[in-house]
Design a protein around this motif. Sequence first.
Motif, mmCIF file in Angstrom:
data_model
loop_
_atom_site.group_PDB
_atom_site.id
_atom_site.type_symbol
_atom_site.label_atom_id
_atom_site.label_comp_id
_atom_site.label_asym_id
_atom_site.label_seq_id
_atom_site.Cartn_x
_atom_site.Cartn_y
_atom_site.Cartn_z
ATOM 1 N N ASN A 246 4.497 54.425 25.941
ATOM 2 C CA ASN A 246 5.862 53.926 26.116
ATOM 3 C C ASN A 246 6.162 53.497 27.545
ATOM 4 N N GLY A 247 5.100 53.298 28.348
ATOM 5 C CA GLY A 247 5.289 52.790 29.705
ATOM 6 C C GLY A 247 5.740 53.821 30.718
ATOM 7 N N GLN A 248 5.654 55.106 30.363
ATOM 8 C CA GLN A 248 6.039 56.191 31.287
ATOM 9 C C GLN A 248 4.770 56.884 31.782
ATOM 10 N N GLU A 249 3.953 56.100 32.499
ATOM 11 C CA GLU A 249 2.643 56.594 32.899
ATOM 12 C C GLU A 249 2.718 57.831 33.783
ATOM 13 N N GLU A 250 3.663 57.871 34.708
ATOM 14 C CA GLU A 250 3.761 59.010 35.624
ATOM 15 C C GLU A 250 4.007 60.309 34.853
ATOM 16 N N GLY A 276 -3.919 56.496 32.158
ATOM 17 C CA GLY A 276 -2.631 56.388 32.835
ATOM 18 C C GLY A 276 -2.778 55.854 34.254
ATOM 19 N N LEU A 277 -3.768 56.352 34.978
ATOM 20 C CA LEU A 277 -4.003 55.892 36.354
ATOM 21 C C LEU A 277 -4.426 54.429 36.387
ATOM 22 N N ARG A 278 -5.244 54.024 35.426
ATOM 23 C CA ARG A 278 -5.694 52.632 35.385
ATOM 24 C C ARG A 278 -4.527 51.682 35.135
ATOM 25 N N LEU A 279 -3.606 52.085 34.262
ATOM 26 C CA LEU A 279 -2.438 51.246 33.985
ATOM 27 C C LEU A 279 -1.537 51.115 35.210
ATOM 28 N N GLU A 281 -2.789 50.862 38.070
ATOM 29 C CA GLU A 281 -3.690 50.146 38.988
ATOM 30 C C GLU A 281 -4.191 51.040 40.120
ATOM 31 N N ARG A 282 -4.258 52.321 39.841
ATOM 32 C CA ARG A 282 -4.884 53.259 40.792
ATOM 33 C C ARG A 282 -6.351 53.386 40.373
ATOM 34 N N PHE A 283 -7.085 52.314 40.604
ATOM 35 C CA PHE A 283 -8.414 52.170 40.015
ATOM 36 C C PHE A 283 -9.430 53.179 40.544
ATOM 37 N N SER A 284 -9.354 53.507 41.817
ATOM 38 C CA SER A 284 -10.307 54.457 42.379
ATOM 39 C C SER A 284 -10.117 55.844 41.753
ATOM 40 N N ASP A 285 -8.862 56.284 41.638
ATOM 41 C CA ASP A 285 -8.585 57.579 41.011
ATOM 42 C C ASP A 285 -8.956 57.555 39.524
ATOM 43 N N ALA A 286 -8.646 56.447 38.876
ATOM 44 C CA ALA A 286 -8.964 56.321 37.449
ATOM 45 C C ALA A 286 -10.469 56.369 37.233
ATOM 46 N N ARG A 287 -11.201 55.723 38.131
ATOM 47 C CA ARG A 287 -12.668 55.724 38.034
ATOM 48 C C ARG A 287 -13.208 57.150 38.050
ATOM 49 N N GLN A 288 -12.690 57.973 38.937
ATOM 50 C CA GLN A 288 -13.158 59.361 39.007
ATOM 51 C C GLN A 288 -12.847 60.118 37.716
ATOM 52 N N ALA A 289 -11.676 59.853 37.148
ATOM 53 C CA ALA A 289 -11.303 60.534 35.901
ATOM 54 C C ALA A 289 -12.222 60.115 34.756
ATOM 55 N N PHE A 290 -12.517 58.825 34.683
ATOM 56 C CA PHE A 290 -13.388 58.347 33.595
ATOM 57 C C PHE A 290 -14.830 58.840 33.777
#
Length: 380
Positions: A246-250, A276-279, A281-290
Amino acid sequence: MYDTNSLNSVYFVKIPENAQFSSAAFKIDPAIELPVQKKNVDDEIETDFVKLSQEQILSGILTVLTYDKQNVNADYYRKLIVDVRPDIKKELSEAAYLKTHNEEWDLAEEIWNAVHGVDPEDLHIILNMALFYDLRADSLRTASLNDEADAYDELALKYYKITLDTENEIPDSYFNLGFYYLKKRNYADAKGCFESFLALTADFTDEELGDDGMYRKERAQEIINNISNRNLEDDRIRDSYDFICNGQEEKGIEEIRKFIRDNPVVWNGWFLLGWGLRLLERFSDARQAFEKALECEGGQNLDVINELSICLSETGDVEQAKKILMDALSLDAEDVRTLSNLACVCLKLGDKESAKKFFNVVLEICPEDKIAKAQLENLE
């Protein structure tokens, strides 16, 4: 979704008193006009009943039952068409199965609605409608048509629930609805469905179940065990997914971090965090999570690999993104997400010919894919 404008090709005629149309056992009511299907919308209306073919009338009845299910004479038309064509449900169902298998979605939907119109009380037909809409939604989502996919998901759920709201419960309804809830990350309801499936089939012998039934029981128990062992019934999983959708990523990230603190080796939690992080655009943090999700899952999950490839590409590691996607093709050579992401990676690397090749393969598998269409138009 099917177009009710098809009723524009139908008109109604009176039946002469002495007309013979169905078997002697069926009493024709001359007071009820019969629908007639035009071959073309602009054709002139033929009111002489004698000059009309049986197929025109049967086609007209089917059109009314498909697009005007609340027609005041619907029950009469149903009885009449079954009297004339006793195998009509079987014939239409087989055609609908074939069109669905061939992914001729619009025609398949029209035929399934015709089958449902002929016998709207048949629970097995209603379950097939639910399965069709479920598959259609998946196909649309694969093609990045998310709004349309959501609409078909709602239809699927509506028809699944109809099959459960009855005394004559169908075990397969629970089995398939379980997978519907799995894709929505609603693990608690999914587990409940699989448990209901097992309860309803508990007294069946192996012979009654057959190979397919035995497989389903084993699969249902396996999923129940996975949900329980990974604590996926936790409300924080469902709430996080709903927030992110629903667009409430935080808020979604906040919820899933709480889950991860208590369940640090469950890949599903890391995946939702990365998503959520990728959406955002916190790509570096999202990369670590994935990467953590992939570590927990053993490196064999296409959902995680595709998300990770996006983050690798966005953080400048495009060659590594290409490598993990090429490796992923060994898991499923026709996965549209993998092929589409590979094409995008090739574009970033300046390899336009390879990008074209992969986008064309995507369109062969999924002709509706809007990203592949747009990219190929740009490349041309």
